[in-house]
Design a protein around this motif. Structure first.
Motif, PDB file in Angstrom:
ATOM      1  N   MET A   1       0.830  -1.215   0.000  1.00 26.63           N
ATOM      2  CA  MET A   1       0.000   0.000   0.000  1.00 26.63           C
ATOM      3  C   MET A   1       0.860   1.259   0.000  1.00 26.63           C
ATOM      4  O   MET A   1       0.701   2.149  -0.807  1.00 26.63           O
ATOM      5  N   PHE A   2       1.836   1.354   0.938  1.00 29.96           N
ATOM      6  CA  PHE A   2       2.761   2.467   0.987  1.00 29.96           C
ATOM      7  C   PHE A   2       4.025   1.985   1.674  1.00 29.96           C
ATOM      8  O   PHE A   2       4.033   1.001   2.400  1.00 29.96           O
ATOM      9  N   SER A   3       5.134   2.690   1.441  1.00 30.60           N
ATOM     10  CA  SER A   3       6.436   2.206   1.886  1.00 30.60           C
ATOM     11  C   SER A   3       6.801   2.623   3.293  1.00 30.60           C
ATOM     12  O   SER A   3       7.862   2.245   3.790  1.00 30.60           O
ATOM     13  N   MET A   4       5.987   3.413   3.952  1.00 33.26           N
ATOM     14  CA  MET A   4       6.292   3.885   5.284  1.00 33.26           C
ATOM     15  C   MET A   4       6.201   2.750   6.304  1.00 33.26           C
ATOM     16  O   MET A   4       5.480   1.777   6.110  1.00 33.26           O
ATOM     17  N   LYS A   5       6.921   2.899   7.393  1.00 33.20           N
ATOM     18  CA  LYS A   5       6.893   1.913   8.462  1.00 33.20           C
ATOM     19  C   LYS A   5       5.862   2.339   9.502  1.00 33.20           C
ATOM     20  O   LYS A   5       5.843   3.487   9.930  1.00 33.20           O
ATOM     21  N   ILE A   6       5.022   1.416   9.908  1.00 32.67           N
ATOM     22  CA  ILE A   6       3.980   1.718  10.876  1.00 32.67           C
ATOM     23  C   ILE A   6       4.080   0.759  12.049  1.00 32.67           C
ATOM     24  O   ILE A   6       4.285  -0.440  11.876  1.00 32.67           O
ATOM     25  N   ARG A   7       3.967   1.310  13.258  1.00 35.49           N
ATOM     26  CA  ARG A   7       4.058   0.469  14.453  1.00 35.49           C
ATOM     27  C   ARG A   7       3.229   1.084  15.578  1.00 35.49           C
ATOM     28  O   ARG A   7       2.853   2.261  15.532  1.00 35.49           O
ATOM     29  N   LYS A   8       2.982   0.255  16.586  1.00 34.09           N
ATOM     30  CA  LYS A   8       2.213   0.700  17.746  1.00 34.09           C
ATOM     31  C   LYS A   8       3.158   0.904  18.927  1.00 34.09           C
ATOM     32  O   LYS A   8       4.058   0.095  19.162  1.00 34.09           O
ATOM     33  N   LYS A   9       2.992   2.001  19.638  1.00 34.84           N
ATOM     34  CA  LYS A   9       3.777   2.278  20.838  1.00 34.84           C
ATOM     35  C   LYS A   9       2.831   2.742  21.925  1.00 34.84           C
ATOM     36  O   LYS A   9       2.299   3.850  21.877  1.00 34.84           O
ATOM     37  N   LYS A  10       2.578   1.846  22.884  1.00 33.84           N
ATOM     38  CA  LYS A  10       1.589   2.083  23.946  1.00 33.84           C
ATOM     39  C   LYS A  10       0.235   2.364  23.290  1.00 33.84           C
ATOM     40  O   LYS A  10      -0.279   1.558  22.549  1.00 33.84           O
ATOM     41  N   GLU A  11      -0.334   3.547  23.563  1.00 36.04           N
ATOM     42  CA  GLU A  11      -1.653   3.873  22.995  1.00 36.04           C
ATOM     43  C   GLU A  11      -1.550   4.644  21.686  1.00 36.04           C
ATOM     44  O   GLU A  11      -2.578   5.066  21.140  1.00 36.04           O
ATOM     45  N   ASN A  12      -0.354   4.812  21.186  1.00 33.09           N
ATOM     46  CA  ASN A  12      -0.144   5.631  19.989  1.00 33.09           C
ATOM     47  C   ASN A  12       0.281   4.784  18.792  1.00 33.09           C
ATOM     48  O   ASN A  12       0.834   3.701  18.950  1.00 33.09           O
ATOM     49  N   ILE A  13       0.028   5.334  17.612  1.00 33.18           N
ATOM     50  CA  ILE A  13       0.477   4.706  16.370  1.00 33.18           C
ATOM     51  C   ILE A  13       1.543   5.613  15.753  1.00 33.18           C
ATOM     52  O   ILE A  13       1.356   6.828  15.635  1.00 33.18           O
ATOM     53  N   ILE A  14       2.652   4.996  15.354  1.00 32.93           N
ATOM     54  CA  ILE A  14       3.774   5.734  14.793  1.00 32.93           C
ATOM     55  C   ILE A  14       3.957   5.326  13.330  1.00 32.93           C
ATOM     56  O   ILE A  14       4.006   4.143  13.012  1.00 32.93           O
ATOM     57  N   ILE A  15       4.058   6.321  12.451  1.00 32.13           N
ATOM     58  CA  ILE A  15       4.431   6.069  11.061  1.00 32.13           C
ATOM     59  C   ILE A  15       5.772   6.744  10.819  1.00 32.13           C
ATOM     60  O   ILE A  15       5.919   7.950  11.033  1.00 32.13           O
ATOM     61  N   GLU A  16       6.742   5.959  10.372  1.00 31.07           N
ATOM     62  CA  GLU A  16       8.090   6.458  10.131  1.00 31.07           C
ATOM     63  C   GLU A  16       8.398   6.508   8.633  1.00 31.07           C
ATOM     64  O   GLU A  16       7.712   5.889   7.828  1.00 31.07           O
ATOM     65  N   GLU A  17       9.424   7.255   8.311  1.00 35.06           N
ATOM     66  CA  GLU A  17       9.894   7.399   6.924  1.00 35.06           C
ATOM     67  C   GLU A  17       8.824   8.002   6.014  1.00 35.06           C
ATOM     68  O   GLU A  17       8.636   7.577   4.873  1.00 35.06           O
ATOM     69  N   VAL A  18       8.132   8.999   6.522  1.00 39.78           N
ATOM     70  CA  VAL A  18       7.127   9.719   5.739  1.00 39.78           C
ATOM     71  C   VAL A  18       7.843  10.699   4.808  1.00 39.78           C
ATOM     72  O   VAL A  18       8.684  11.482   5.246  1.00 39.78           O
ATOM     73  N   ILE A  62       3.151  10.910  14.725  1.00 41.73           N
ATOM     74  CA  ILE A  62       2.652  10.283  15.951  1.00 41.73           C
ATOM     75  C   ILE A  62       1.155  10.523  16.035  1.00 41.73           C
ATOM     76  O   ILE A  62       0.701  11.666  16.114  1.00 41.73           O
ATOM     77  N   PHE A  63       0.385   9.455  16.009  1.00 44.71           N
ATOM     78  CA  PHE A  63      -1.071   9.519  16.143  1.00 44.71           C
ATOM     79  C   PHE A  63      -1.406   9.111  17.572  1.00 44.71           C
ATOM     80  O   PHE A  63      -1.309   7.933  17.933  1.00 44.71           O
TER      81      PHE A  63
END
Length: 299
Positions: A1-18, A62-63
């Motif tokens: 879908m897209f090349s960015m890295k997505i991960r969960k950290k506690k209650e937040n969602i992180i997308i890297e390499e935007v 950071i979401f």
């Protein structure tokens, strides 16, 4: 879908390499009105019955307190993060050398994919108004008739009202919201939408597959909707990427940059943009508008 890295950290969602995205440039370039700045590249956004606290740190988003499902299924598309903007910018730079410094300066703008109803009503409200006042009017409308979504840093946020709710308002109730001469226009638009009249429903049946001119004709059949508002709605909520909204600011910017400062008709500017930028006209418009506004071009 897209090349960015997505991960969960506690209650937040992180997308890297935007890539090719800056939150402030995207939100504050005049295409949306339901956002509030909390800090440097940190905002609260209300969209599609959702409330989001988001922050950008370099190429990381950071979401806060959001599910991965909501980020992947809604917010990625809302911010247009799943589209290749490198390709778009390369095309525009090759096509028009005057856009090279413009894109370099406003590199982080993306075109949001917004709700059709909200975009139409908001841009009817926007006529002859500055952005801070537009934001206040849309917020008042939401606070008065929208659903409570939550509280962030002590402030309550409300969803944009449903179209059925808006369709039940009288002209007097619209005027009570201080929308002035726009009240009958907003009444007409919300009535047409809430009653799902055939011409307006074409958008929901065919989306941006229908002819661009026909889509514009449908929108301009609504009282108070001219080409500028129609093009904004088409670009920011219906996926017509070739739409090139022309208001007073973009007219002056284009005259200064492309017509030796001479005054020309909006139709001539529209034709120029169509020939020069084609399917990417909307992106060029946003880069030019924000660059021109921030650099006092044509003021």
């Amino acid at each position: 879908m897209f090349s960015m890295k997505i991960r969960k950290k506690k209650e937040n969602i992180i997308i890297e390499e935007v890539k090719d995205f800056l939150l402030s440039q995207t939100l504050e370039c005049g295409q949306c009105f339901r956002f509030e700045k909390l800090g440097d590249e940190e905002y609260v956004i209300v969209a599609n019955n959702r409330l989001l606290h988001i922050k950008q740190e370099n190429d990381t988003l950071i979401f806060y307190n959001t599910s991965k499902e909501d980020v992947v299924e809604f917010w990625v598309h809302y911010f247009d993060l799943d589209k290749d903007y490198k390709k778009i910018k390369n095309f525009l730079r090759r096509k028009d050398e005057k856009l090279r410094p413009v894109i370099k300066d406003k590199w982080g703008i993306r075109i949001l994919n917004q709700d059709f109803h909200e975009t139409l009503i908001s841009f009817i409200i926007s006529q002859n108004k500055q952005i801070p006042h537009i934001k206040q009017l849309v917020e008042n409308l939401s606070n008065t008739y929208g659903k409570y979504l939550g509280t962030i840093e002590g402030k309550k946020y409300y969803a944009f009202p449903t179209i059925n709710k808006l369709g039940s308002l009288t002209e007097e109730q619209w005027r009570d919201l201080k929308v002035g001469f726009r009240a009958p226009y907003l009444l007409d638009a919300s009535t047409m939408l809430s009653k799902r009249r055939l011409k307006v429903n074409s958008f929901f049946e065919y989306g941006n597959r229908i002819d661009e001119k026909y889509a514009r004709d449908i929108l301009t059949s609504i009282k108070g909707v001219g080409d500028k508002v129609a093009n904004c709605v088409m670009l920011f909520s219906l996926g017509y990427s070739s739409s090139f909204p022309i208001d007073v600011w973009i007219k002056r910017i284009m005259e200064t940059m492309y017509f030796d400062g001479k005054e020309v008709e909006k139709e001539e500017i529209a034709e120029f943009a169509k020939k020069m930028y084609g399917e990417y006209g909307g992106y060029a418009q946003q880069y030019l508008f924000c660059y021109g506004r921030d650099n006092n071009i044509g003021k």
